[in-house]
Every structure is written in structure tokens, then in C-alpha cells.
Write a protein that holds these residues in place. Sequence first.
Motif, mmCIF file in Angstrom:
data_model
loop_
_atom_site.group_PDB
_atom_site.id
_atom_site.type_symbol
_atom_site.label_atom_id
_atom_site.label_comp_id
_atom_site.label_asym_id
_atom_site.label_seq_id
_atom_site.Cartn_x
_atom_site.Cartn_y
_atom_site.Cartn_z
ATOM 1 N N THR A 15 -13.997 13.646 -22.494
ATOM 2 C CA THR A 15 -12.846 13.091 -23.197
ATOM 3 C C THR A 15 -11.570 13.263 -22.377
ATOM 4 N N LEU B 213 -11.631 10.421 -20.042
ATOM 5 C CA LEU B 213 -11.298 9.138 -20.651
ATOM 6 C C LEU B 213 -9.816 9.040 -20.984
ATOM 7 N N LEU B 214 -9.210 10.150 -21.340
ATOM 8 C CA LEU B 214 -7.796 10.117 -21.732
ATOM 9 C C LEU B 214 -6.857 10.157 -20.530
ATOM 10 N N ARG C 227 -8.036 9.742 -16.973
ATOM 11 C CA ARG C 227 -8.669 9.145 -15.792
ATOM 12 C C ARG C 227 -9.044 10.202 -14.744
#
Lengths: 378, 493
Positions: B425, B428-429, B431
Motif C-alpha cells: 500500500t 501504491l500511495l 510510487r
Amino acid sequence: MVGAACALYAARAGLSVVVMDRGPVAGGTTGAGEGNLLVSDKEPGPELELALLSNHLWVDLAAEPGLGAAIEYEPKGGVVVASAPEGLAALERFAAEQRTAGVEAVAVAAHQLPDLEPYLTPGLAGGVHYPQDAQVMPTLAAAHLVRASGARLLTGRTVSEVLRTPDGAVRGVRTDRGDIHTPAVVNAAGTWGGELAALAGVTLPVLPRRGFVLVTEPLPPLVRHKVYAADYVADVASDSAALQTSPVVEGTAAGPVLIGASRERVGFDRSFSLPVVRALAAGATRLFPFLERVRAMRTYVGFRPYMPDHLPAIGPDPRVPGLFHACGHEGAGIGLATGTGQLIAQVLGGRTPDLDLAPFRPDRFDGAGANEFSRETP
Amino acid sequence: MSSDDGRPRLAVVGAGPAGLAAALAAAGQGVRVMVIDSAEAPGGQFYRQPAAGLGARRPQALHHQWRTWRRLREGLDRHIAAGLVTHRPDHHVWCVEQRPEGPLSSLGSRRFTVHALRGPAQEDPVEVRADAVLLATGGYEKVLPFPGWTLPGVVTAGGAQAMLKGGLVVSGRTAVVAGTGPLLLPVATGLAAAGVTVAALVESADPKALVRRAGALAGRADKLAEGAGYAVELLRRRVRTLVRHTVVEAHGTDRLEAVTVAELDAGGRVRPGSERRIRCDTLAVGHGMLPHTDLAEALGCRVEPDGTRVWVDDEQRTDVPGAWAAGEITGIGGAALSLAEGHIAGRSAGARLQGREPVPDEWAAAAKSRGELREFLGVLDTVYVPPAHWVDQVTDDTVVCRCEEVTAGAVRVAVAELGAGDVRTVKLLTRAGMGWCQGRMCGPAVAGIAGCAEAVSRRPFARPVPLGVLARAGETAGKPGKPRENEDADDIP
């Protein structure tokens, strides 16, 4: 994502909200999605109405200070192409029906395609341009919507029981770290929504439909829209368990191009499948020949929450007072999240929802449908 | 040059100590072996050779165990001449694919396909089909960030060693070697021997702790002697060794000019007021090694949850039938352990591919060595760990993920404000880990700063692969005789 949107609209309706997830924010299907906000792939009917409502709400959210950039909202539009005249005729009929339902759909002749997408393969029969299609970065969107909601966020917490009063109504949830008391529980557990429903003693037939996404190295903006082949719509609506792939290609704000879309019903199998990503690569390079030499950096897998009639479950569960469902959006959960959140907030507050919730009734599979579902369980 | 003489085929991925030992052992059993390796010449990181054009007269000056290397090299040449082993250099494997059907020894089915890229741009596809695979993909260096670590002049310890071994290039005139782990010693002595002034060797662990575990180490007097040899060499070269110290910052405007080092207390925190500045133009820094588990993971092999090793049994078999693993990917352990594991894996694969039950007595010496070394390394692992509070030194503006230029502050915001609770996560948040190296460099750093557990990173592509290659990968599988451009599948001699 759906849970985050429910939290946002419920909080804005004046409710006190707790968001709970057994993992982190966006740890399930949201984090494995492409972030599509699409009207183009939906036929007229309840799902399209929900998509149009959601689309307006996304536009509004993106206009809030800072939020549009934070969630990488891009109103890029979609372009659906057909390779042969027969396919184009079917696509244009489909678009004509969509127009009557309020979708902006602009026919694009073959010679006009390069104006929209200069690097598309030559020789296509034509296409349709859908200016309303948009994109967000789904993990950022979920995280920022939760933050904007001001809701209390409890991650890493697993619900083990839905607590009920003697007369059967919801009075809270039991978690691995204590009880939370509340008169209303919204099941936004996505692909795992069936499990949560079972904790409340009801069946909700949500099945996983696996999809791989390929991610390329970062590129300058060479793919401007979300571009896909017309057979994608047929695959989305299909009931087959077998592998289907139809090329879906789009750029992202960060640079990499995302390539989908595969669909197969193989349970929660996360193992890598070279044949599937090979098919994705083949489809993408057919649409955009320049991609031949572009490198795939990674691929990831996700599980769409699929329901037998391809419609989500949204609204109160008549079998358990206080239980609301907001799951089963298949591959459209990011796009449909805002509308779903708004509808849930409206029914939570006792107001009349913007859309008729009858097609989304959570108990619509009771009876014959449930048997059919049990046969399909992998 | 396809020839099917009925012999089973083994594909060995990696030509370092483990891969070469495995290839020789398997070929010795009469199995045909294809050794596929990304480097120009065999030897791996450990036996890295100077490029021929540089005309090094005494490359052994940079290597110990030169005799072992000579023996491997001669064995390889002999098997190549006999046609049992083929060596494929400059082949960059991006995926090992398994076809589920068919028993292990059923010839003609060739259950595995090794997909590789070659050529200067790594764009030309090569596919090798085999009845079994042996993964000896080695390891890579772990580096934790600190302020200034991205300055030119800061290199990895392994990188400095590779430059010494491969190019005989000396990167600067005054160097500091820092971090933790047994690798720092040969790097410091190697640099000193090459004429670099090594201003300090900064080791965050306290090797005296090794003495307290002397019992476990006694069995490997050779390894202790090796360490002692480096210590003597450091003394002779007047290299100052600072144990329980760490580099807290690298300074410089356009490139490295100095580092600040500080003492660590017993709890692994920097002792306030102990900071001192050391001028240098090179900082070689390393915090241990990590295994290249990508190919094994994508093949479906069981990998320990923290990503530190591929699970193998006593014969070095993974839990995927037909797939063996040896060397660093089954747990970081160095060249001697890799040789032992490779030998056992090659023996086992060679026997089983011919339908024979292997006889472990035949590799008793290697098994003994493996057992002792694993015990020895288990002790080293408890001693050579980064300082417990290294994260405290990482300022918010320090870049953690160099590919995507993500700062420690962004990672902290993702955790504290956006609800990230795991590495995925955070990625994803922010990079972090999405760039060219796919998080190989920054994975441990991001996990540490985020305060969450290190996890196995799933990288189904062990390296980036052109979509055109991917689109046609394995398309001739199951269709023998169909020729294909750039295809030299089935050409194990």
C-alpha cells in the motif's frame, strides 16, 4: 474504494462513521485496479444509471480544492474501436442505445481515429468516442476519500461477528480488537462481501473473477484515452468461467501504460499465469504497434467481485435490519463507488435515494438463484 | 543444432559458484546441462573476472579461493568440450515457465521453458526448454538510506568490489567503507591494496559478539582464519576500524566530500555528541545481501514470508517438482556454501532426471560443509544486523526510492495519514518501488521507514520484457518443428 465513498457521503450527511478493514486502505481489489470511471462499456439499464450518477459525483469531487490532483483524476475520455465493419455496426448500434440513456457517444470514422489516437494501428474500421470516461488512481482515491470524510479509520482489524439484538437487528460488530457498537453496518467488503454477509447470517453470492493488469515502463503521453476493442463489452457481460482477454490500453498520469483486461473464474488463485499476460500483451500490441518494443515492468492480479447478474448489491438488507450492502461491483467498483456511496448515505439517513434500488436488492438471489450460485462456486 | 539423443536436460540459471558447481555435478551424472547467465563470463559476482581487454596479469590478487575457481573453470571447459554442458552468457532470464502436464522424466515434453533476453538492448528473445531447472540466481546488495546517500561518490560496497574485480578501476582516492557485514572487510582491503587510502572502516555491529558464540564458529576455523587474515591486512594498511559506529550523513554539493560518522549505544541509537567528520571522495556502503527470488517465486516455489530464502529440502529441491535451487537464493551464505549447495543440487537433479534415487552418501562431504556453514552463517546473521534505530537518522527529505524519487517523508505521510499498513500500500500511495528496479533497492528501506514487515515482493518478470517478446513468448510450445525467428529453443547439444 466503495467503503471509502460510503464513508465520505455518510459523514457529509451528518453521520458518525468508522471505517474498518482487515488489511490496509485499498488492500483488496481497489489496489489491484486500473481506476476506470466508465460509462462506455455499460448498456442502458440500472448499472448505466448508476455509472452516470457516479460520473457526476466524481466530477464534483475532482473539483474540490486539491482533491482532483491528489487522486490523479483525469477526464481523458474513452475510445472504443472496431477492426471490421460488422463489429463497427454493432458498436454503433450499442452507442445509439447509450445515447438515449444520456451517454455522450461520438462516432469516429476510420480516418478520424488518428486525430484522437495518433499511434493506433492503421486499418481499423472506426470507433466511438466517449468523452465522459475518466480515470483516477484507485489507491490514492480510496485513501483520500477516507481522509476527506473525517471518518475514524481502523485498519488491520478483522470483523469476526455481526452483533444482533434479540429481534435480529444489527447492533454492532465484534472484531479481533474489541466490539464496535452501531445501529448500522455497511458491507463494503468487495470480493469478500459474501463472507461478511454470512457473519450476519445471510447469503450474498459474490464470486471472484480474476484479472491481470500489465504495467509498462513510464512513457510520454502516447496513449491519450482509454482505448479498447469493441469485444471488451461482450466479455464484461459474459457469464463464462473460461479465460477471456480483450485489449484495454490506457496511459496514466504517472507515465506507465496500463494494459488489461483478462477475466477468468479460478477462485482466489494468485499464481502468475504467463499465458494470460501473453494474451494481454498480444492484444495491446495489435492495437498500438509501437508497444512492441516498450517494456512490461510488472503485472499484478486482482479479483473482481462478481455477482451472477453482473449488478452490485446496494441498499438495506430486508433480512437483517441495520445491515446495508455496497459490494459486488465486479470490475466497475472504482467508477461506481461515488454513486453507491451517495445512495447508501441517502438510505442510511432515511431519505429517498436518487435511483431505484430494486435492481440492486441484496436478497434478489434468494430461492432458485442461490442454487445456481452454489453450483458455480469454484 | 537441435539434437535429441534421449538424454534429459537440465537448465541451470546462474553461472556463479552455485550454478557452476551444480552444472559440473549434474553433467558428471550424464545429464545435458545448459548454463544460462547474464554476465559475459562465468563466475558470478564472486569470481568476477577482469574484462579480457584490460590485460590484467594477476587477477588472483583480488580473489581468494583462486584454486577453487581454477578447478571449476577447468571442469566447465572439459564438459563443454565433451558436449555435455553449454554455457550461454549474456542471457537475461525474465521468466521460468512450467507446463503442468507430464511426469518429470518424460522426455520430449520438456516441462520447463526458460525465457531470456539477449543482445545489447536485451531485446532478443531466447527460449530454452528443459526437463528440470536449477535456480542459482544469487543475491544482490542491501543498502539502507541516510541523508546524502544519493550523492555521486557514494557506491555500494559490492559495487566497489565489482569495480575492483571486473574493471580494475579505482573510483576515488580516499574512501570510507561503511555499513555492516562480512563483505566490508574484503572491500576495505581490496581498495587499500589497489592504492586507495581507506580513511575508515565503519561497522555498525560489534564483531566481538562473535567471540561469545565461539562454540558455533569453532567448526569453521577456515572462515575465522579468513576474517583474521583481513584484520591483519587492515592493520598492515593502517585502516582505522570503527566498530559500533555508523555513517549518519554524507556531505557534498555536487559530489561526496565527507561523511559524518557517530558511535552507537548498546540499543543501536546514535550516541549524542559522538559525531565526527571524515573527509573522503568515495563511500562504499552495504548492509548485507538479499536473494534474487523472483524467478523462483513466479514459478510457484515456496519463499519464506520475509523473502530471505527459497525453501529447499536436503537435496536442494524446491517444493515445485523438477525445480532445484542452490546458493544465495536459499539463504545468503557466500561462495563456499554456494559451492556445497550447488554440488548437492546438481547430484540430486542428475540422478533424478535419469530416474535414479540419489545416494546422499555420495555428497556427504558437501552436506557436512553445508551444515557447518549454515550454522556459522546463522551466527553471523545475528551479529551483522543494521543498527536497530537506523530509521531515526533518515530525515523526511531523504530520498528513499531513487527510481521514483520518493522521500522518507512521503512514506511517513502514507502510513500516518492515508492508512497504509504494508509495503504494497505504501508503494501504491507513494510510487516507492514502482520504478526500474521494482523495489529491489528500496524495499527494506521502505519497510523500515513505514514500520511494517518486509514481505516477499512479487515480481513475475525478473526483468523488464518488451511487450512484443511477451506477446509471442512460448508460442511454439507444444508445436515441435515449427521454426521461429530468433528462436534457438531445444538447442542443448
